[in-house]
Design a protein around this motif. Structure first.
Motif, PDB file in Angstrom:
ATOM      1  N   VAL A 107       0.860  -1.179   0.000  1.00  0.00           N
ATOM      2  CA  VAL A 107       0.000   0.000   0.000  1.00  0.00           C
ATOM      3  C   VAL A 107       0.892   1.223   0.000  1.00  0.00           C
ATOM      4  CG1 VAL A 107      -1.783   1.290   1.213  1.00  0.00           C
ATOM      5  CG2 VAL A 107      -1.853  -1.204   1.211  1.00  0.00           C
ATOM      6  N   LYS A 108       0.751   2.065  -1.037  1.00  0.00           N
ATOM      7  CA  LYS A 108       1.588   3.247  -1.182  1.00  0.00           C
ATOM      8  C   LYS A 108       0.701   4.464  -1.414  1.00  0.00           C
ATOM      9  CE  LYS A 108       4.195   2.064  -4.651  1.00  0.00           C
ATOM     10  NZ  LYS A 108       5.323   2.058  -5.616  1.00  0.00           N
ATOM     11  N   GLY A 109       0.457   5.241  -0.353  1.00  0.00           N
ATOM     12  CA  GLY A 109      -0.366   6.430  -0.492  1.00  0.00           C
ATOM     13  C   GLY A 109      -1.765   6.092  -0.969  1.00  0.00           C
ATOM     14  N   THR A 110      -2.128   6.587  -2.149  1.00  0.00           N
ATOM     15  CA  THR A 110      -3.459   6.341  -2.703  1.00  0.00           C
ATOM     16  C   THR A 110      -3.473   5.127  -3.626  1.00  0.00           C
ATOM     17  OG1 THR A 110      -3.021   7.846  -4.564  1.00  0.00           O
ATOM     18  CG2 THR A 110      -4.050   8.788  -2.588  1.00  0.00           C
ATOM     19  N   GLN A 111      -2.380   4.402  -3.689  1.00  0.00           N
ATOM     20  CA  GLN A 111      -2.299   3.220  -4.542  1.00  0.00           C
ATOM     21  C   GLN A 111      -2.147   1.948  -3.722  1.00  0.00           C
ATOM     22  OE1 GLN A 111       0.917   3.564  -7.363  1.00  0.00           O
ATOM     23  NE2 GLN A 111      -0.405   4.472  -8.916  1.00  0.00           N
ATOM     24  N   THR A 112      -2.749   0.890  -4.225  1.00  0.00           N
ATOM     25  CA  THR A 112      -2.544  -0.453  -3.681  1.00  0.00           C
ATOM     26  C   THR A 112      -1.975  -1.319  -4.798  1.00  0.00           C
ATOM     27  OG1 THR A 112      -4.323  -0.298  -2.057  1.00  0.00           O
ATOM     28  CG2 THR A 112      -3.658  -2.511  -2.735  1.00  0.00           C
ATOM     29  N   ILE A 113      -0.858  -1.973  -4.516  1.00  0.00           N
ATOM     30  CA  ILE A 113      -0.234  -2.861  -5.490  1.00  0.00           C
ATOM     31  C   ILE A 113      -0.776  -4.268  -5.261  1.00  0.00           C
ATOM     32  CG2 ILE A 113       1.904  -3.695  -6.508  1.00  0.00           C
ATOM     33  CD1 ILE A 113       1.534  -0.636  -6.575  1.00  0.00           C
ATOM     34  N   VAL A 114      -1.408  -4.828  -6.301  1.00  0.00           N
ATOM     35  CA  VAL A 114      -1.961  -6.176  -6.180  1.00  0.00           C
ATOM     36  C   VAL A 114      -1.207  -7.135  -7.093  1.00  0.00           C
ATOM     37  CG1 VAL A 114      -4.264  -5.371  -5.566  1.00  0.00           C
ATOM     38  CG2 VAL A 114      -3.714  -5.794  -7.957  1.00  0.00           C
ATOM     39  N   GLU A 115      -1.114  -8.374  -6.650  1.00  0.00           N
ATOM     40  CA  GLU A 115      -0.538  -9.428  -7.484  1.00  0.00           C
ATOM     41  C   GLU A 115      -1.664 -10.303  -7.994  1.00  0.00           C
ATOM     42  OE1 GLU A 115       3.288 -11.920  -6.776  1.00  0.00           O
ATOM     43  OE2 GLU A 115       1.616 -13.118  -5.990  1.00  0.00           O
ATOM     44  N   ILE A 116      -1.731 -10.454  -9.317  1.00  0.00           N
ATOM     45  CA  ILE A 116      -2.738 -11.292  -9.960  1.00  0.00           C
ATOM     46  C   ILE A 116      -2.046 -12.547 -10.473  1.00  0.00           C
ATOM     47  CG2 ILE A 116      -4.408 -11.429 -11.842  1.00  0.00           C
ATOM     48  CD1 ILE A 116      -4.589  -8.336 -11.664  1.00  0.00           C
ATOM     49  N   GLU A 117      -2.647 -13.698 -10.192  1.00  0.00           N
ATOM     50  CA  GLU A 117      -2.025 -14.978 -10.548  1.00  0.00           C
ATOM     51  C   GLU A 117      -2.994 -15.821 -11.368  1.00  0.00           C
ATOM     52  OE1 GLU A 117       0.764 -18.027  -8.108  1.00  0.00           O
ATOM     53  OE2 GLU A 117      -1.205 -17.656  -7.234  1.00  0.00           O
ATOM     54  N   TYR A 118      -2.486 -16.327 -12.492  1.00  0.00           N
ATOM     55  CA  TYR A 118      -3.283 -17.174 -13.382  1.00  0.00           C
ATOM     56  C   TYR A 118      -2.580 -18.508 -13.603  1.00  0.00           C
ATOM     57  CZ  TYR A 118      -6.912 -14.005 -15.169  1.00  0.00           C
ATOM     58  OH  TYR A 118      -8.027 -13.211 -15.302  1.00  0.00           O
ATOM     59  N   LEU A 119      -3.370 -19.470 -14.051  1.00  0.00           N
ATOM     60  CA  LEU A 119      -2.838 -20.719 -14.581  1.00  0.00           C
ATOM     61  C   LEU A 119      -3.191 -20.807 -16.061  1.00  0.00           C
ATOM     62  CD1 LEU A 119      -3.523 -23.542 -11.939  1.00  0.00           C
ATOM     63  CD2 LEU A 119      -1.306 -22.931 -12.922  1.00  0.00           C
ATOM     64  N   ALA A 120      -2.212 -21.215 -16.868  1.00  0.00           N
ATOM     65  CA  ALA A 120      -2.454 -21.427 -18.295  1.00  0.00           C
ATOM     66  C   ALA A 120      -1.729 -22.694 -18.714  1.00  0.00           C
ATOM     67  CB  ALA A 120      -1.960 -20.234 -19.111  1.00  0.00           C
ATOM     68  N   HIS A 121      -2.179 -23.310 -19.801  1.00  0.00           N
ATOM     69  CA  HIS A 121      -1.596 -24.567 -20.256  1.00  0.00           C
ATOM     70  C   HIS A 121      -0.148 -24.364 -20.686  1.00  0.00           C
ATOM     71  CE1 HIS A 121      -1.065 -28.292 -22.567  1.00  0.00           C
ATOM     72  NE2 HIS A 121      -2.041 -28.761 -21.785  1.00  0.00           N
ATOM     73  N   LYS A 122       0.690 -25.365 -20.453  1.00  0.00           N
ATOM     74  CA  LYS A 122       2.118 -25.275 -20.759  1.00  0.00           C
ATOM     75  C   LYS A 122       2.384 -25.053 -22.246  1.00  0.00           C
ATOM     76  CE  LYS A 122       2.853 -30.307 -21.210  1.00  0.00           C
ATOM     77  NZ  LYS A 122       3.139 -30.256 -22.650  1.00  0.00           N
ATOM     78  N   ASP A 123       1.459 -25.453 -23.120  1.00  0.00           N
ATOM     79  CA  ASP A 123       1.648 -25.256 -24.552  1.00  0.00           C
ATOM     80  C   ASP A 123       1.372 -23.821 -24.991  1.00  0.00           C
ATOM     81  OD1 ASP A 123       2.383 -27.862 -24.816  1.00  0.00           O
ATOM     82  OD2 ASP A 123       0.463 -28.567 -25.612  1.00  0.00           O
ATOM     83  N   HIS A 124       0.772 -23.047 -24.115  1.00  0.00           N
ATOM     84  CA  HIS A 124       0.564 -21.630 -24.443  1.00  0.00           C
ATOM     85  C   HIS A 124       1.891 -20.902 -24.254  1.00  0.00           C
ATOM     86  CE1 HIS A 124      -4.063 -21.771 -23.562  1.00  0.00           C
ATOM     87  NE2 HIS A 124      -3.662 -22.709 -24.411  1.00  0.00           N
ATOM     88  N   VAL A 125       2.164 -19.951 -25.125  1.00  0.00           N
ATOM     89  CA  VAL A 125       3.464 -19.274 -25.077  1.00  0.00           C
ATOM     90  C   VAL A 125       3.407 -17.932 -24.364  1.00  0.00           C
ATOM     91  CG1 VAL A 125       4.276 -20.420 -27.152  1.00  0.00           C
ATOM     92  CG2 VAL A 125       3.098 -18.220 -27.358  1.00  0.00           C
ATOM     93  N   GLY A 126       2.221 -17.480 -24.007  1.00  0.00           N
ATOM     94  CA  GLY A 126       2.110 -16.211 -23.302  1.00  0.00           C
ATOM     95  C   GLY A 126       0.716 -15.985 -22.766  1.00  0.00           C
ATOM     96  N   LEU A 127       0.605 -15.010 -21.847  1.00  0.00           N
ATOM     97  CA  LEU A 127      -0.685 -14.679 -21.250  1.00  0.00           C
ATOM     98  C   LEU A 127      -0.770 -13.168 -21.092  1.00  0.00           C
ATOM     99  CD1 LEU A 127      -2.416 -16.652 -18.396  1.00  0.00           C
ATOM    100  CD2 LEU A 127      -2.749 -14.210 -18.699  1.00  0.00           C
ATOM    101  N   GLU A 128      -1.800 -12.579 -21.703  1.00  0.00           N
ATOM    102  CA  GLU A 128      -2.021 -11.141 -21.662  1.00  0.00           C
ATOM    103  C   GLU A 128      -3.188 -10.841 -20.735  1.00  0.00           C
ATOM    104  OE1 GLU A 128      -2.467  -7.559 -24.942  1.00  0.00           O
ATOM    105  OE2 GLU A 128      -3.559  -9.443 -25.279  1.00  0.00           O
ATOM    106  N   LEU A 129      -3.045  -9.770 -19.962  1.00  0.00           N
ATOM    107  CA  LEU A 129      -4.126  -9.361 -19.068  1.00  0.00           C
ATOM    108  C   LEU A 129      -4.853  -8.185 -19.708  1.00  0.00           C
ATOM    109  CD1 LEU A 129      -5.023 -10.460 -16.301  1.00  0.00           C
ATOM    110  CD2 LEU A 129      -3.914  -8.485 -15.268  1.00  0.00           C
ATOM    111  N   LEU A 130      -6.089  -8.398 -20.117  1.00  0.00           N
ATOM    112  CA  LEU A 130      -6.912  -7.347 -20.708  1.00  0.00           C
ATOM    113  C   LEU A 130      -7.734  -6.666 -19.617  1.00  0.00           C
ATOM    114  CD1 LEU A 130      -8.330  -9.354 -23.766  1.00  0.00           C
ATOM    115  CD2 LEU A 130      -6.340  -7.836 -23.737  1.00  0.00           C
ATOM    116  N   GLY A 131      -8.078  -5.397 -19.830  1.00  0.00           N
ATOM    117  CA  GLY A 131      -8.926  -4.738 -18.848  1.00  0.00           C
ATOM    118  C   GLY A 131      -8.786  -3.242 -18.846  1.00  0.00           C
ATOM    119  N   THR A 132      -9.231  -2.610 -17.753  1.00  0.00           N
ATOM    120  CA  THR A 132      -9.130  -1.164 -17.579  1.00  0.00           C
ATOM    121  C   THR A 132      -8.561  -0.868 -16.198  1.00  0.00           C
ATOM    122  OG1 THR A 132     -11.404  -1.042 -16.735  1.00  0.00           O
ATOM    123  CG2 THR A 132     -11.081  -0.699 -19.098  1.00  0.00           C
ATOM    124  N   GLY A 133      -7.798   0.239 -16.112  1.00  0.00           N
ATOM    125  CA  GLY A 133      -7.128   0.596 -14.867  1.00  0.00           C
ATOM    126  C   GLY A 133      -5.781  -0.095 -14.786  1.00  0.00           C
TER     127      GLY A 133
END
Length: 279
Positions: A18-44
């Motif tokens: 927690v830094k002032g008006t910001q909160t740093i969050v860690e987001i964790e996903y699982l994806a198949h080993k054959d996938h070569v990458g994972l993109e996080l789509l969204g806003t903010g």
């Protein structure tokens, strides 16, 4: 050929800092080993809803069966929405099913995942930095002697009450920094959009000020009254103990508190009403 497991899925959401008006969050996903990458789509948090234009998550060396863990840390100031999109070597995309996840930041820096309780219980969900409700007094004392700014307001409230409760009969210790601690507490309370927290911690600040005034103005009486005996008459320790109990039951300070009747919106409105009385 694409792999048989076609979608990534969310497995963890944790507050890391927690830094002032910001909160740093860690987001964790699982994806198949054959996938070569994972993109996080969204806003903010620097995200985009346009594929191939948002933030890539980092793969880890951790695996489970044929799945790989991916992680990313993102700042939240108000609200964050996100959804995972993985892709394989042949360029196919695999979107996480369902709606975007919505995460809101609370005034104390903790977060709230807008989802059903059953879903929240199915992931590694830590909505705040873990609080130490019984901090080591030596560590708290060192912290109070050096503190210049507040990085974790909920823990600061716990530490202040612990510090006062322990050293109240050792005025030579409290006299060193109590004035600065009071100023910090009052300053931080002005930033917190919560009537309930103000109702708990402002009396603590007033108690601290009364204790400091007793220490500064005390002169030993003829009947032999001591400063310690005078402070004992104030019943401060019992009041401080009660305030700590109230903190633990307050959802703004303690996201783990089970208070189904608590309303964040009403709490904010009551805070505004209280402030308007001074105009």
């Amino acid at each position: 050929m694409s792999c048989t497991v076609t979608v990534p899925f969310l497995v963890g959401l944790k507050v890391k800092e927690v830094k002032g008006t910001q909160t740093i969050v860690e987001i964790e996903y699982l994806a198949h080993k054959d996938h070569v990458g994972l993109e996080l789509l969204g806003t903010g948090g620097g995200l985009s809803t346009t594929p191939e234009s948002s933030l890539l998550m980092e793969p880890t060396s951790e695996t489970i069966q044929e799945m790989v863990f991916y992680r990313i840390q993102i700042p939240i100031e108000d609200e964050l929405t996100f959804l995972g999109r993985s892709f394989d070597a042949v360029g196919e995309s695999f979107y996480e099913p369902g709606e975007y996840h919505v995460v809101k930041r609370r005034p104390n820096g903790s977060i709230q995942l807008i989802a059903k309780k059953e879903y929240i219980n199915s992931i590694d969900y830590q909505p705040s930095i873990p609080l130490n409700w019984k901090p080591n007094i030596d560590e708290v004392s060192k912290k109070m002697l050096k503190i210049r700014k507040v990085d974790n307001f909920p823990q600061f409230c716990i530490d202040v009450i612990t510090y006062l409760h322990h050293w109240i009969y050792h005025p030579e210790v409290l006299k060193l920094r109590l004035d600065q601690i009071i100023k910090l507490l009052i300053s931080e309370l002005r930033k917190v959009d919560s009537h309930s927290v103000d109702q708990i911690m402002r009396p603590v600040a007033i108690m601290a000020y009364k204790i400091l005034e007793e220490i500064r103005t005390f002169e030993q009486q003829e009947e032999g009254e001591t400063l310690t005996s005078r402070l004992e008459k104030g019943n401060f320790r019992a009041e401080l103990k009660q305030k700590l109990k109230e903190l633990k039951e307050n959802p703004i300070i303690n996201p783990m508190a089970d208070n189904p009747n608590f309303s964040y919106e009403l709490d904010s409105v009551e805070r505004l009403k209280a402030l308007l009385q001074y105009l």
